[in-house]
Write an enzyme that holds these catalytic residues in place. Structure first.
Site, PDB file in Angstrom:
ATOM      1  N   GLU A   1       0.900  -1.157  -0.371  1.00 21.76           N
ATOM      2  CA  GLU A   1      -0.012   0.060   0.165  1.00 21.76           C
ATOM      3  C   GLU A   1       0.843   1.130  -0.025  1.00 21.76           C
ATOM      4  O   GLU A   1       0.478   2.355   0.534  1.00 21.76           O
ATOM      5  CB  GLU A   1      -1.002  -0.149   1.257  1.00 21.76           C
ATOM      6  CG  GLU A   1      -1.717  -1.071   1.290  1.00 21.76           C
ATOM      7  CD  GLU A   1      -2.797  -1.427   0.155  1.00 21.76           C
ATOM      8  OE1 GLU A   1      -2.958  -0.648  -0.769  1.00 21.76           O
ATOM      9  OE2 GLU A   1      -3.304  -2.687   0.225  1.00 21.76           O
ATOM     10  N   GLY A   2       2.059   1.278  -0.710  1.00 16.21           N
ATOM     11  CA  GLY A   2       3.044   2.277  -0.796  1.00 16.21           C
ATOM     12  C   GLY A   2       3.730   2.308   0.701  1.00 16.21           C
ATOM     13  O   GLY A   2       3.572   2.013   1.707  1.00 16.21           O
TER      14      GLY A   2
END
Length: 593
Positions: A404-405
């Site tokens: 998610e980054g």
């Protein structure tokens, strides 16, 4: 339920005082919220935990079967509007579901990827035809979804994707070629949200079905943790995707990708709460059972200190996550999902809280790593043995700081997004910086604090001034080149994260005092006092380090003098407070508010 009645601007917590009534806390849950949470918990305990060993061995059939049972209970349809076969619940409900699923370990990730990043792109950005075709099946588990963004050469740089799409000669299909990597649910998913560049230029999103010719899967990845979830690469060789399966507009795939990642970051944070609480409970029970030197190890102060700090980190994570759930609820509640403009409004609403979603992701993932690590330490050698659940929690937690980054990317996004909002006139940040400079020229009277949490409220206010001081100087010096100063940006992000965390805990505790009494909120008060002081000390250290990068010589000495003026306070005895917190956790053998 108490949610924000007025629009709260994302990032405004840095420059505005917060109205207690605008902040959602776990103590505001309704009976319906508690019922949904209990339904999910009962499902995990009754259906998933007994099958844990088989799930960890990657039993696709079992995972899909259990996901469909979850669909029958409504667990998969919380975020899907009623018009399209879901329950259309508020974000607090779906956040509670994410928290309660966590005890299912790898299985929680399978569901999380399906209901979050797999389904939400269609919920928010699909056409009415796409929603009618896919959402009812996704809400029941008849079809499973996966999200496909990462490629062998593009992880954090999502827009650097090499997968391509071109319109066929007859104009009826897009022809996809390329590959994707590390795709959760790949082994058994039916519907894939795939990003590709049309004509090698226009980053766009597509809905791809598993039986489309030319679409193949690579082997399962052998992972450090989350072993019961499917993670495989995908390959596209002249895959013909019907043109009506284009998701959103041509060249606007980044709008979908980044906003869905924002929601994914938030849901990831929600999931960590369940793991936090389980680790605290397992560790407290073990510490009460395990004896050394003829006494339970829970009686030793250093073991108690670990349990207290684990409990505090869980409390703060829970506070900031549900605060953010309230913000998202308020932003998304009026969207008409049957309107063609739903995607535009959804993107705007989610993007408003991009800063808060990144804060949630970074703080929550690092808090869980700390809690899991301390849990293993409390278990000693047994914590290193797979028979003990804390070993699994430790291994599974590590991925949260990557997907998610990465946390590094999110740290760059937090101040970067804030500066962009200021430049667009959405936040009066620069005006606040100028106002602070005038304020600092005035003498500061000696401060005394008699009321409960008065000093903590002062430290929160001081922390915001520290950010304005350091952030203002950084923008002034580097201007448009600030994005190249990653160490400075990271430090500013950490200051912002700590401010949001302090405020979330402080507001929650103050609301509880008003709701009951100081006596009944004693543990909350103790945890808030400890966390605020330790977080403020971290903010002070980060500010000092950053100032030494920005300035030198006499100018640096002057800025450090100003910082010292802002950060002056009388420390409290956190050791004694942690002993009190530990005693409560040890007695209850679980996370204790």
């Amino acid at each position: 339920m108490t949610t924000a009645a007025k629009k709260v601007i994302g990032g405004s917590f840095l420059i505005e005082d917060i109205d207690l009534n605008e902040v959602l806390t776990p103590e505001d849950f309704t009976d319906e919220h508690r019922m949904i949470a209990q339904t999910t918990e009962d499902y995990i305990e009754g259906e998933v935990v007994p099958n844990d060993e088989h799930i960890e061995k990657l039993n696709y059939e079992l995972t899909v079967e259990l996901m469909r049972k979850a669909g029958e209970l409504g667990i998969l349809g919380a975020d899907v509007p009623e018009e399209f076969g879901g329950l259309g619940l508020d974000k607090v409900s779906s956040t509670l579901i994410s928290e309660k699923l966590a005890k299912g370990s790898s299985f929680a990730l399978s569901i999380g990827a399906h209901v979050g990043i797999g389904t939400l792109p269609i919920v928010f950005f699909g056409t009415q035809e796409q929603k009618r075709k896919y959402l009812p099946d996704l809400a029941t588990g008849k079809r499973i979804a996966a999200y496909c963004l990462t490629e062998p050469t593009s992880g954090s740089d999502a827009l650097g994707a090499k997968t391509t799409a071109r319109l066929s000669d007859d104009g009826e299909h897009y022809i996809l070629n390329g590959s994707k990597l590390y795709i959760t649910n790949a082994g058994f998913a039916d519907v894939f949200i795939v990003y590709a560049k049309i004509d090698g230029q226009h980053f766009s999103a597509f809905i791809v079905e598993k039986d489309m010719p030319g679409f193949t899967l690579g082997p399962e990845e052998k992972k450090m943790g989350i072993k019961g979830s499917s993670t495989r690469p995908l390959f596209f060789e002249d895959v013909k995707v019907p043109k009506e399966n284009l998701l959103g507009e041509i060249g606007k795939g980044h709008v979908i990708a980044f906003n869905i990642l924002n929601m994914g970051r938030f849901k990831l944070a929600a999931g960590t709460i369940g793991a936090d609480k389980e680790a605290v409970s397992l560790s407290a029970k073990y510490a009460n059972t395990r004896k050394q030197f003829d006494r339970p190890i829970s009686s030793f102060p250093l073991m108690g200190k670990k349990l207290a700090e684990m409990n505090i980190q869980t409390f703060v994570t829970e506070s900031l996550v549900y605060r953010t759930a309230g913000l998202l609820d308020n932003a998304l509640k009026d969207i008409d999902h049957t309107a063609e403009s739903a995607g535009v409004h959804a993107a705007k609403a989610i993007a408003e809280y991009a800063i808060e979603c990144s804060i949630n992701k970074v703080f929550a993932s690092e808090a869980l790593d700390f809690i899991a690590d301390e849990g293993v330490q409390i278990h000693g050698g047994y914590g290193f043995i797979q028979e003990y659940k804390v070993e699994r929690i430790y291994r599974d937690s590590r991925i949260n700081r990557i997907f998610e980054g990465t946390n590094e990317i999110n740290r760059l996004l937090i101040p970067g997004t804030l500066v962009k909002k200021a430049m667009k006139g959405e936040l009066p940040l620069l005006q606040k910086v100028q106002g602070l400079q005038a304020e600092l020229l005035q003498s500061v009277p000696g401060l005394t604090f008699d009321g409960t949490l008065e000093q903590e409220a002062h430290l929160l206010d001081a922390a915001k001034k520290v950010f304005l001081l350091v952030g203002g100087l950084a923008v002034q010096k580097y201007q448009t080149k600030l994005e190249n100063e990653q160490e400075v940006l990271s430090n500013l992000a950490d200051i912002i994260i700590q401010i949001f965390a302090i405020e979330s805990a402080l507001v929650r505790t103050r609301k509880q005092i008003l709701r009951s009494s100081e006596d009944k909120a004693e543990n909350m008060i103790d945890m808030t006092r400890v966390f605020t002081q330790e977080a403020f000390e971290r903010i002070d250290a980060l500010a000092r380090e950053t100032l030494t990068v920005i300035d030198s010589g006499d100018t640096l000495r002057m800025q450090l003098s100003v910082l010292k003026k802002i950060t002056k306070f009388s420390p409290i005895d956190t050791v004694s407070l942690k002993r009190k917190i530990a005693a409560r956790v040890i007695q209850n053998e679980k996370y204790t508010v």
